[in-house]
Structures are given as structure tokens and as C-alpha cells.
Design an enzyme around this catalytic site. Structure first.
Site, PDB file in Angstrom:
ATOM      1  N   ALA A  65      -8.603 -13.474   9.500  1.00  0.00           N
ATOM      2  CA  ALA A  65      -8.782 -12.651  10.697  1.00  0.00           C
ATOM      3  C   ALA A  65      -7.428 -12.546  11.380  1.00  0.00           C
ATOM      4  CB  ALA A  65      -9.783 -13.317  11.628  1.00  0.00           C
ATOM      5  N   GLY A 109     -10.837 -15.593   6.831  1.00  0.00           N
ATOM      6  CA  GLY A 109     -11.674 -14.404   6.660  1.00  0.00           C
ATOM      7  C   GLY A 109     -11.345 -13.641   5.388  1.00  0.00           C
ATOM      8  N   GLU A 112     -13.288 -15.316   2.836  1.00  0.00           N
ATOM      9  CA  GLU A 112     -14.713 -15.025   3.094  1.00  0.00           C
ATOM     10  C   GLU A 112     -15.083 -13.610   2.631  1.00  0.00           C
ATOM     11  OE1 GLU A 112     -14.279 -16.243   7.234  1.00  0.00           O
ATOM     12  OE2 GLU A 112     -15.805 -17.781   6.936  1.00  0.00           O
ATOM     13  N   GLU A 132      -9.062 -22.482   8.842  1.00  0.00           N
ATOM     14  CA  GLU A 132      -9.410 -22.294  10.262  1.00  0.00           C
ATOM     15  C   GLU A 132      -9.295 -23.586  11.058  1.00  0.00           C
ATOM     16  OE1 GLU A 132     -11.062 -21.099   7.671  1.00  0.00           O
ATOM     17  OE2 GLU A 132     -11.893 -19.106   8.084  1.00  0.00           O
TER      18      GLU A 132
HETATM   19  N1  DAK Z   1      -3.279 -13.025  11.705  1.00  0.00           N
HETATM   20  C1  DAK Z   1      -2.256 -12.328  12.291  1.00  0.00           C
HETATM   21  N2  DAK Z   1      -1.016 -12.258  11.766  1.00  0.00           N
HETATM   22  C2  DAK Z   1      -0.776 -12.912  10.615  1.00  0.00           C
HETATM   23  C3  DAK Z   1      -1.777 -13.651   9.947  1.00  0.00           C
HETATM   24  C4  DAK Z   1      -3.083 -13.699  10.558  1.00  0.00           C
HETATM   25  N3  DAK Z   1      -4.124 -14.340   9.985  1.00  0.00           N
HETATM   26  N4  DAK Z   1      -1.237 -14.207   8.840  1.00  0.00           N
HETATM   27  C5  DAK Z   1       0.036 -13.802   8.808  1.00  0.00           C
HETATM   28  N5  DAK Z   1       0.327 -13.026   9.868  1.00  0.00           N
HETATM   29  C6  DAK Z   1       1.597 -12.396  10.197  1.00  0.00           C
HETATM   30  C7  DAK Z   1       2.608 -13.423  10.700  1.00  0.00           C
HETATM   31  O1  DAK Z   1       2.409 -13.675  12.067  1.00  0.00           O
HETATM   32  C8  DAK Z   1       3.919 -12.698  10.426  1.00  0.00           C
HETATM   33  O2  DAK Z   1       4.115 -11.729  11.430  1.00  0.00           O
HETATM   34  P1  DAK Z   1       5.554 -11.618  12.185  1.00  0.00           P
HETATM   35  O3  DAK Z   1       5.844 -12.955  12.711  1.00  0.00           O
HETATM   36  O4  DAK Z   1       6.501 -11.215  11.088  1.00  0.00           O
HETATM   37  O5  DAK Z   1       5.341 -10.551  13.216  1.00  0.00           O
HETATM   38  C9  DAK Z   1       3.622 -11.952   9.138  1.00  0.00           C
HETATM   39  O6  DAK Z   1       2.188 -11.866   9.044  1.00  0.00           O
HETATM   40  C10 DAK Z   1       4.133 -12.708   7.903  1.00  0.00           C
HETATM   41  O7  DAK Z   1       3.590 -14.011   7.959  1.00  0.00           O
HETATM   42  P2  DAK Z   1       4.488 -15.307   7.779  1.00  0.00           P
HETATM   43  O8  DAK Z   1       5.885 -15.079   8.285  1.00  0.00           O
HETATM   44  O9  DAK Z   1       3.736 -16.436   8.367  1.00  0.00           O
HETATM   45  O10 DAK Z   1       4.540 -15.413   6.192  1.00  0.00           O
HETATM   46  P3  DAK Z   1       4.738 -16.715   5.326  1.00  0.00           P
HETATM   47  O11 DAK Z   1       4.929 -16.227   3.929  1.00  0.00           O
HETATM   48  O12 DAK Z   1       5.797 -17.621   5.919  1.00  0.00           O
HETATM   49  O13 DAK Z   1       3.355 -17.517   5.422  1.00  0.00           O
HETATM   50  C11 DAK Z   1       0.923 -17.711   5.390  1.00  0.00           C
HETATM   51  C12 DAK Z   1       2.188 -16.971   4.864  1.00  0.00           C
HETATM   52  C13 DAK Z   1      -0.293 -16.948   4.859  1.00  0.00           C
HETATM   53  C14 DAK Z   1       0.919 -19.142   4.839  1.00  0.00           C
HETATM   54  C15 DAK Z   1       0.962 -17.751   6.928  1.00  0.00           C
HETATM   55  O14 DAK Z   1       1.201 -16.404   7.418  1.00  0.00           O
HETATM   56  C16 DAK Z   1      -0.319 -18.232   7.533  1.00  0.00           C
HETATM   57  O15 DAK Z   1      -0.576 -19.426   7.556  1.00  0.00           O
HETATM   58  N6  DAK Z   1      -1.133 -17.306   8.067  1.00  0.00           N
HETATM   59  C17 DAK Z   1      -2.363 -17.643   8.763  1.00  0.00           C
HETATM   60  C18 DAK Z   1      -3.449 -18.033   7.793  1.00  0.00           C
HETATM   61  C19 DAK Z   1      -4.712 -18.437   8.514  1.00  0.00           C
HETATM   62  O16 DAK Z   1      -4.716 -19.369   9.320  1.00  0.00           O
HETATM   63  N7  DAK Z   1      -5.786 -17.734   8.248  1.00  0.00           N
HETATM   64  C20 DAK Z   1      -7.073 -17.963   8.916  1.00  0.00           C
HETATM   65  C21 DAK Z   1      -7.165 -17.049  10.124  1.00  0.00           C
HETATM   66  S1  DAK Z   1      -8.591 -17.422  11.129  1.00  0.00           S
HETATM   67  C22 DAK Z   1     -15.366 -14.934  13.330  1.00  0.00           C
HETATM   68  C23 DAK Z   1     -15.541 -15.063  11.961  1.00  0.00           C
HETATM   69  C24 DAK Z   1     -14.474 -15.348  11.161  1.00  0.00           C
HETATM   70  C25 DAK Z   1     -13.203 -15.504  11.664  1.00  0.00           C
HETATM   71  C26 DAK Z   1     -13.010 -15.361  13.007  1.00  0.00           C
HETATM   72  C27 DAK Z   1     -14.076 -15.081  13.844  1.00  0.00           C
HETATM   73  N8  DAK Z   1     -16.480 -14.645  14.169  1.00  0.00           N
HETATM   74  C28 DAK Z   1     -17.826 -14.629  13.662  1.00  0.00           C
HETATM   75  C29 DAK Z   1     -16.311 -14.321  15.517  1.00  0.00           C
HETATM   76  C30 DAK Z   1     -12.098 -15.785  10.785  1.00  0.00           C
HETATM   77  C31 DAK Z   1     -11.037 -16.471  11.199  1.00  0.00           C
HETATM   78  C32 DAK Z   1      -9.838 -16.556  10.396  1.00  0.00           C
HETATM   79  O17 DAK Z   1      -9.707 -16.015   9.332  1.00  0.00           O
END
Ligand code: DAK
Length: 258
Positions: A65, A109, A112, A132
Site C-alpha cells: 500500500a 499489499g 496480498e 507491515e
Molecule cells: N509506499 C509508498 N512509497 C513507497 C513504497 C510504499 N509501500 N515503497 C517504496 N516507495 C517509494 C520510496 O519512498 C521511494 O520514493 P522516493 O523516496 O524516491 O520519493 C521509492 O519508492 C523507491 O523506494 P526505495 O528508495 O525505498 O527503494 P529501495 O530499493 O532502497 O528499497 C524496498 C525497496 C521495497 C525494500 C523499500 O522501498 C521498502 O521497504 N518499501 C516499503 C515496503 C513495505 O513496507 N510495504 C508494506 C506497505 S504497508 C489496509 C489493508 C492493507 C494495507 C493497508 C491497509 N486496510 C484494510 C485499510 C496494506 C499495507 C501495506 O502494504
């Protein structure tokens, strides 16, 4: 039609949806999931589409997400406008066969949504995870439910509690993905599978999908009964007559999806 966050094309009876927010590793923002829902609805209505491929870029299927969007949400806001129930579930509700072609990150997500597809074909570079917990929340779009069904309790607990990533080889061993292929071959392999599926009788493919999905929701006796009724109903299809006649006449079947 042009989309801001997706690329959409059709090749024969196959629809291909490519998530396209490279600046955010295809993070699933509201606009993306809204567009995705609309495209899936169109493919579902379109009788010329027999199978859909959902894919991302080489670096990321989807990194989850959009955390920057999610950050400002509060409980009542999420309850009143739950983008996930409203839009993401459109992948799970999609009635035609849909394959996830995963390269790079499929996290949170992203993982998922891949699991909502009927099966996942992964490139060697794929990385799956439910990180998450690192953000102070747990999976919220089916991760705690679909992941244990796919990989078993031990690995689902391991992934969701540690937040670690699992590579493609581990994902295949665990049963999360159906095949792992070299990165450069991913789309060719997935397209070949999609074309095979799209050439079958569409109602039969849809009923097969429905029946397999039913097995995750009901007990064996009810499931077998459901399967038998659907199987019997298929003997009212023109495609059943055609498929069996074609076998007997030693020729290829020409399904009309009727
Ligand atoms: N969201 C927003 N931006 C993201 C992102 C994300 N999930 N993942 C990456 N980006 C952005 C980074 O902020 C960066 O943007 P800038 O800083 O350049 O502006 C750009 O993409 C490149 O990312 P990185 O610089 O971090 O790239 P790396 O190669 O160094 O690292 C990485 C890649 C995938 C390891 C890292 O980006 C990372 O850890 N990303 C987050 C992964 C994560 O935590 N995913 C889970 C998200 S929470 C719900 C149901 C479901 C959900 C929510 C609510 N409800 C029922 C209400 C789901 C929640 C989730 O999925």
C-alpha cells in the site's frame, strides 16, 4: 483509454495489466486501485477476454500500500472509506482466470494482491513479504488469511512476525508460487500460460476457478457436492459436446464459450 497508474493492453484473448508507478515501486495508492478496479470490470464484461495477467516492473510487482497515503488515515476514516474493501478486493472477486506475473518486490499489499490472483508465476528476482509489522500494523488485505492457506502456519507466522522477505526459490518450495522462471522469460512464460487458459471454454475455466476457490471456504463433503453439481451442469454446455466430439473425431476443439 489512458490510465495514470496502469498500462493496459490485450493480446488475442488475454488482457495484460501492468502496474505503472515506477517512482513509488508500484505502491498501491487510491488512484491505482480505483483504475485497476475499473479495468478488471471492463475485462470481466468483455466476452473476448478469456484470461488476465497482472504484472508490474522488473524491480517491483508492488511494494505494498502507499505508505505515504496511508500515514494520514485514522480509524474512522478507514472504516467509512475503506479503499481496500472497495477496490483491492476487485482482484479477489474477479471471476475470470487471472495470473500474477511477479518480478522484484511483492510486499505487503503487493503480496496480498498477488495472492488474490489465481496463481503466481515468479521471476528468479521476486521477493515476497508481509513487512507491515515494521510499520506498526499487521497485514490488512488478506495476508493473515491467504498466506497461511498458501504456505502453512509456520512460514506465514515467520513472515508476518519477522517482516522478512522470502526469495522466489523459497516461495516456490513453500507453495506460494506455481513456477519460477528466469527474469527475462517471465512475460513469455506467463503469456503462454494465459493463452492456453484463454483457449479453453471460458465458462468451464470460470467454474473450475470457482470450484477450487470454494475448497478454501467449505468442508470436503460440501466441496465435493458443489463440484459434482457444477460438473453435471457442464453437460448442458455446447463446449462440452464440442470438446468430447473433437476428441472422438481426433481434431482440435473449437470452443464457443457457451
Ligand atoms: N509506499 C509508498 N512509497 C513507497 C513504497 C510504499 N509501500 N515503497 C517504496 N516507495 C517509494 C520510496 O519512498 C521511494 O520514493 P522516493 O523516496 O524516491 O520519493 C521509492 O519508492 C523507491 O523506494 P526505495 O528508495 O525505498 O527503494 P529501495 O530499493 O532502497 O528499497 C524496498 C525497496 C521495497 C525494500 C523499500 O522501498 C521498502 O521497504 N518499501 C516499503 C515496503 C513495505 O513496507 N510495504 C508494506 C506497505 S504497508 C489496509 C489493508 C492493507 C494495507 C493497508 C491497509 N486496510 C484494510 C485499510 C496494506 C499495507 C501495506 O502494504
Amino acid at each position: 483509454m489512458a490510465y495514470k497508474t496502469l498500462q493496459v493492453k490485450t493480446e488475442g484473448r488475454v488482457g495484460v495489466i501492468t502496474l505503472n508507478r515506477p517512482e513509488a515501486l508500484n505502491a498501491l495508492c487510491d488512484e491505482l486501485t480505483t483504475e485497476l478496479t475499473a479495468v478488471l470490470a471492463g475485462f470481466e464484461r468483455d466476452e473476448a477476454i478469456g484470461c488476465v495477467i497482472l504484472t508490474g516492473s522488473k524491480k517491483a510487482f508492488a511494494a505494498g500500500a502507499d505508505i505515504k497515503e496511508l500515514q494520514s488515515r485514522d480509524q474512522v476514516g478507514l472504516y467509512m472509506h475503506d479503499p481496500f474493501a472497495e477496490t483491492w478486493e476487485s482482484v479477489a472477486r474477479f471471476r475470470k482466470p487471472i495470473i500474477a506475473a511477479v518480478s522484484g518486490y511483492a510486499l505487503g499489499g503487493g503480496c496480498e494482491i498477488a495472492m488474490m490472483c489465481d496463481f503466481i508465476i515468479a521471476s528468479e528476482t521476486a521477493k515476497f513479504g508481509q513487512p507491515e509489522i515494521n510499520l506498526g500494523v499487521m497485514p490488512g488485505a488478506g495476508g493473515t488469511q491467504r498466506l497461511p492457506r498458501a504456505v502453512g502456519k509456520a512460514k506465514a507466522m515467520d513472515l508476518c512476525l519477522t517482516g522478512r522477505m522470502m526469495d522466489a526459490e523459497e516461495a516456490e518450495r513453500a507453495g506460494l508460487v506455481s513456477r519460477v522462471v528466469p527474469a527475462d522469460d517471465l512475460m513469455d512464460v506467463v503469456m503462454e500460460a494465459a493463452e492456453l487458459i484463454a483457449a479453453k471454454s471460458l465458462p468451464v475455466a470460470m467454474m473450475t476457478k470457482e470450484s477450487i476457490n470454494r475448497s478454501f471456504e467449505i468442508g470436503l463433503t460440501e466441496g465435493i457436492r458443489f463440484e459434482r453439481r457444477v460438473f453435471q451442469a457442464q453437460f448442458s454446455l455446447e463446449d462440452q459436446s464440442e470438446g468430447m466430439a473433437a476428441f472422438a473425431e481426433k481434431r482440435a476443439a473449437h470452443f464457443k464459450h457457451r
